[in-house]
Design a protein around this motif. Structure first.
Motif, mmCIF file in Angstrom:
data_model
loop_
_atom_site.group_PDB
_atom_site.id
_atom_site.type_symbol
_atom_site.label_atom_id
_atom_site.label_comp_id
_atom_site.label_asym_id
_atom_site.label_seq_id
_atom_site.Cartn_x
_atom_site.Cartn_y
_atom_site.Cartn_z
ATOM 1 N N ILE A 182 3.891 1.952 2.652
ATOM 2 C CA ILE A 182 4.848 3.044 2.465
ATOM 3 C C ILE A 182 4.069 4.351 2.502
ATOM 4 O O ILE A 182 3.148 4.561 1.697
ATOM 5 N N ALA A 183 4.426 5.219 3.429
ATOM 6 C CA ALA A 183 3.796 6.531 3.509
ATOM 7 C C ALA A 183 4.717 7.566 2.879
ATOM 8 O O ALA A 183 5.929 7.562 3.123
ATOM 9 N N TRP A 184 4.131 8.426 2.070
ATOM 10 C CA TRP A 184 4.894 9.499 1.437
ATOM 11 C C TRP A 184 3.995 10.726 1.347
ATOM 12 O O TRP A 184 2.778 10.609 1.159
ATOM 13 N N VAL A 195 0.859 -1.196 0.000
ATOM 14 C CA VAL A 195 0.000 0.000 0.000
ATOM 15 C C VAL A 195 0.885 1.233 0.000
ATOM 16 O O VAL A 195 1.853 1.318 0.763
ATOM 17 N N LEU A 196 0.551 2.174 -0.879
ATOM 18 C CA LEU A 196 1.165 3.505 -0.850
ATOM 19 C C LEU A 196 0.156 4.456 -0.239
ATOM 20 O O LEU A 196 -0.959 4.605 -0.756
ATOM 21 N N LEU A 197 0.523 5.095 0.846
ATOM 22 C CA LEU A 197 -0.346 6.039 1.538
ATOM 23 C C LEU A 197 0.208 7.445 1.339
ATOM 24 O O LEU A 197 1.280 7.772 1.834
ATOM 25 N N ASP A 198 -0.530 8.264 0.600
ATOM 26 C CA ASP A 198 -0.133 9.650 0.347
ATOM 27 C C ASP A 198 -1.136 10.565 1.043
ATOM 28 O O ASP A 198 -2.293 10.659 0.634
ATOM 29 N N THR A 199 -0.703 11.237 2.098
ATOM 30 C CA THR A 199 -1.604 12.077 2.894
ATOM 31 C C THR A 199 -1.469 13.562 2.554
ATOM 32 O O THR A 199 -1.955 14.411 3.303
ATOM 33 N N LEU A 224 14.276 10.851 2.900
ATOM 34 C CA LEU A 224 13.749 11.882 2.014
ATOM 35 C C LEU A 224 13.715 11.302 0.608
ATOM 36 O O LEU A 224 14.675 10.659 0.169
ATOM 37 N N ALA A 225 12.619 11.537 -0.118
ATOM 38 C CA ALA A 225 12.486 10.925 -1.439
ATOM 39 C C ALA A 225 11.619 11.804 -2.330
ATOM 40 O O ALA A 225 10.538 12.246 -1.907
ATOM 41 N N THR A 226 12.091 12.043 -3.527
ATOM 42 C CA THR A 226 11.243 12.675 -4.532
ATOM 43 C C THR A 226 10.238 11.646 -5.019
ATOM 44 O O THR A 226 10.345 10.448 -4.710
ATOM 45 N N ARG A 227 9.274 12.093 -5.813
ATOM 46 C CA ARG A 227 8.297 11.142 -6.338
ATOM 47 C C ARG A 227 8.976 10.086 -7.220
ATOM 48 O O ARG A 227 8.610 8.910 -7.191
ATOM 49 N N LEU A 272 10.514 7.633 -4.974
ATOM 50 C CA LEU A 272 9.449 6.828 -4.383
ATOM 51 C C LEU A 272 9.044 5.714 -5.340
ATOM 52 O O LEU A 272 8.883 4.548 -4.936
ATOM 53 N N ILE A 273 8.892 6.054 -6.612
ATOM 54 C CA ILE A 273 8.494 5.051 -7.613
ATOM 55 C C ILE A 273 9.533 3.946 -7.710
ATOM 56 O O ILE A 273 9.208 2.756 -7.791
#
Length: 619
Positions: free
Chosen positions: A145-147, A110-114, A281-284, A287-288
């Motif tokens: 993974i939360a981003w 699961v990718l959780l983007d808040t 720290l991660a850019t999009r 993250l991908i």
């Protein structure tokens, strides 16, 4: 002749104009018709792609997490078909998706983007329950993974439950603590000459203070400081546990924010990393690349294979068993201010919510009811209508469990008190057992502009509630007696329901607000937990074991609205969006927006004493 020619010319112009309007109308209808026809043709030509293995479920909640939509079906469908994400997401849908995905072998992570999630002090109970659901998903062996582009303390309260918490290098994590500020209107009302008469019982019943004072009373500051401090300590403990830090360390980092910013050279992302609030720290793009470890490549060979929350929810709903004869636990949602008269979702109509409870009680398939409450209260009479139905349901032999959400205070507690059991999250805001009455009159306001009233009456009390006249002190005394009696009823009802003495409840009532944990410690709540806990207790009380189903009992949806909802959630919509076919966004913008402002005082009728069980402790 000239007049006849002018009339004929004018009528000819009208005919041409009408013909033009009619042609335009037909053209617009044809565009809509052929657009829908194209979607149907595409659906017939191509079936929805099956969900494949090694797919990441992407959860990007936008706007508020609610118990039930206050946005009407047409707006929800238009938002989906225009490619826009709605500004509301239902808690039950998030819980359903996480629960289903945990056992779905096709979902690998699961990718959780808040980033676009709207939170606040009064949403911690919801976020805690979602956090528990995330931990249950993780227990299946799949990672979360939360981003985000940045985290406020509410967004972080959810994201911290993930296996890894990532942050964009240009973002930050900003914790500021909790506050409870509100505007005070006495100065304005004095200038306008409006007289405000307050009738209340309870040392800490401060809901009407903004109309009488220029700041909070000492009693209000004492009570608010206690429950707000309790809520903040729970936040510190939860963050410390999730991040394997000490509460003292987390508190120090928050209290010394300026020093932390200076030490990081103004780089909020670096500060969050240094203080161990994020893992990396991660850019999009980065993250991908990380998600590619859990997912197959996307259809174009780039990115990663993913399914959105909305699409996955639609799949889950389509796969549900339709022919299910198991006994039911009915969930009735009471969310928003409690107001007389018919109300749309997002506001509680006393008669309507009472009807839903009665409907569930009279349904032979329903064996127990969960009343899901997320309300700061409102008018007393509609709250009493709901409480009576809860009492009648218990008398009919069907258990009722009250499940408190973010806020279940004052009138929200009133409608809960007669349940067999009351369940609240530690972060729930509850209590505020007290009532008050407000009466406004404006003779001084009218005098400022030279208007005065006069006349005759047949009795001393005729015209007593004419807001253009001063309030008679004897009438004021009578109103206070009515409010006193209402408070005795409230406290007495709670005492009877909780099996305690009047004095014991009166000592913890007085209009004082508590957190769910504080209320549990004082015997106002039976168990700490979320709606799943309440449902399990209802099943236990009804002796259902584990063989039951849960159904939400809600107002009947109009046939056309039901058609729109089925269209928006169908495979047709997914196929159309896959083909890049969307409804114009300007059309979606025409859909009505849900009302956000507080509606309690708007419901007050001039010239009438308005009696409330309300707590200004909600969002």
């Amino acid at each position: 002749m000239a007049d006849v020619k002018q009339r004929n010319g004018f009528l000819g112009f009208i005919r041409v104009l009408w013909r033009g309007i009619n042609i335009t109308r037909q053209a617009i209808l044809n565009l809509i018709f052929f657009g829908l026809l194209l979607i149907i043709i595409l659906a017939a030509a191509r079936r929805p792609l099956p969900l494949q293995d090694k797919t990441v479920l992407v959860i990007e909640p936008r706007g508020q997490i609610v118990e039930q939509y206050s946005i009407d079906p047409a707006q929800r469908v238009l938002a989906r078909l225009s490619g826009e994400r709605m500004q509301q997401v239902q808690l039950r849908d998030l819980l359903t998706v996480l629960r289903h995905a945990a056992g779905d072998p096709r979902i690998s992570a699961v990718l959780l983007d808040t980033s676009d999630l709207q939170t606040g002090t009064w949403t911690f109970a919801t976020l805690r329950q979602l956090g528990h659901a995330i931990e249950q998903f993780r227990a299946s062996g799949k990672p979360v993974i939360a981003w985000a582009s940045g985290y406020d303390q509410g967004q972080y309260y959810l994201a911290m439950h993930a296996n890894r918490v990532l942050l964009d290098p240009q973002g930050g994590v900003l914790f500021t603590g909790l506050d409870s500020y509100q505007p005070y209107f006495k100065g304005l009302l004095d200038k306008l000459g409006v007289d405000v008469h307050l009738f209340r019982v309870g040392q800490f019943k401060s809901a009407a203070e903004p109309f009488l004072l220029n700041g909070p009373s000492p009693a209000a500051q004492e009570a608010d400081g206690y429950w707000l401090g309790g809520l903040w300590n729970q936040w510190l403990d939860a963050v410390a546990k999730a991040r394997k830090l000490s509460p003292a360390q987390v508190k120090s980092d928050v209290d010394n924010l300026p020093a932390g910013v200076a030490a990081a050279g103004g780089d909020l992302a670096k500060m969050a990393l240094d203080e161990h609030f994020v893992d990396a720290l991660a850019t999009r793009a980065q993250l991908i690349r990380e998600l590619r470890a859990y997912a197959a490549p996307g259809q174009d060979g780039h990115g990663f294979r993913a399914v959105s929350f909305g699409d996955y929810l639609a799949r889950v709903q389509r796969e549900r068993r339709i022919d299910d004869n198991r006994p039911e636990i009915a969930v009735v949602v009471a969310e928003g201010d409690i107001i007389s008269g018919p109300q749309k979702p997002g506001t509680i109509g006393g008669a309507e919510t009472a009807r839903l409870i009665r409907q569930a009680r009279e349904d032979k398939d329903v064996k127990a009811i969960v009343l899901r409450v997320n309300s700061p209260g409102g008018a007393v009479y509609p709250a009493e209508l709901i409480r009576r139905e809860v009492q009648l349901t218990r008398a009919a032999g069907k258990p009722v469990v009250a499940s408190m959400g973010n806020v279940a205070a004052s009138g929200g507690y009133w409608i809960s008190m007669d349940a067999d059991q009351i369940v609240a999250e530690p972060d729930t805001i509850t209590g505020s057992i007290g009532i008050f009455g407000l009466y406004f009159n404006i003779p001084q306001t009218l005098a400022k502009i030279g208007i005065h009233t006069g006349g005759v009456t047949t009795t001393p009390w005729a015209g007593a509630f004419d807001m253009t006249r001063p309030l008679d002190p004897q009438v004021g005394a009578a109103i206070q007696q009515i409010i006193d009696k209402g408070y005795l009823d409230f406290v007495g009802g709670v005492a009877k329901a909780r099996g305690k003495s009047f004095d014991a409840i009166n000592a913890i009532a007085q209009g004082r607000v508590w957190t769910g944990r504080q209320a549990y410690e004082r015997g106002l709540v039976d168990k700490l937990g979320g709606i799943d806990t309440a449902i399990a207790l209802a099943a236990q009380d009804a002796r259902l074991g584990k063989d039951y189903q849960v159904r939400y009992v809600e107002p009947r949806i109009k046939p056309f609205d039901r058609f729109l909802m089925s269209l928006g959630d169908s495979a047709l919509a997914s196929i159309a969006l896959d083909h890049g076919i969307t409804v114009p966004r300007w059309l979606a913008a025409f859909a009505p927006r849900a009302a956000g402002p507080l509606q309690l005082l708007q419901s007050a009728r001039p010239g009438k004493v308005n009696v409330y069980a309300y707590c200004f402790c909600g969002p």
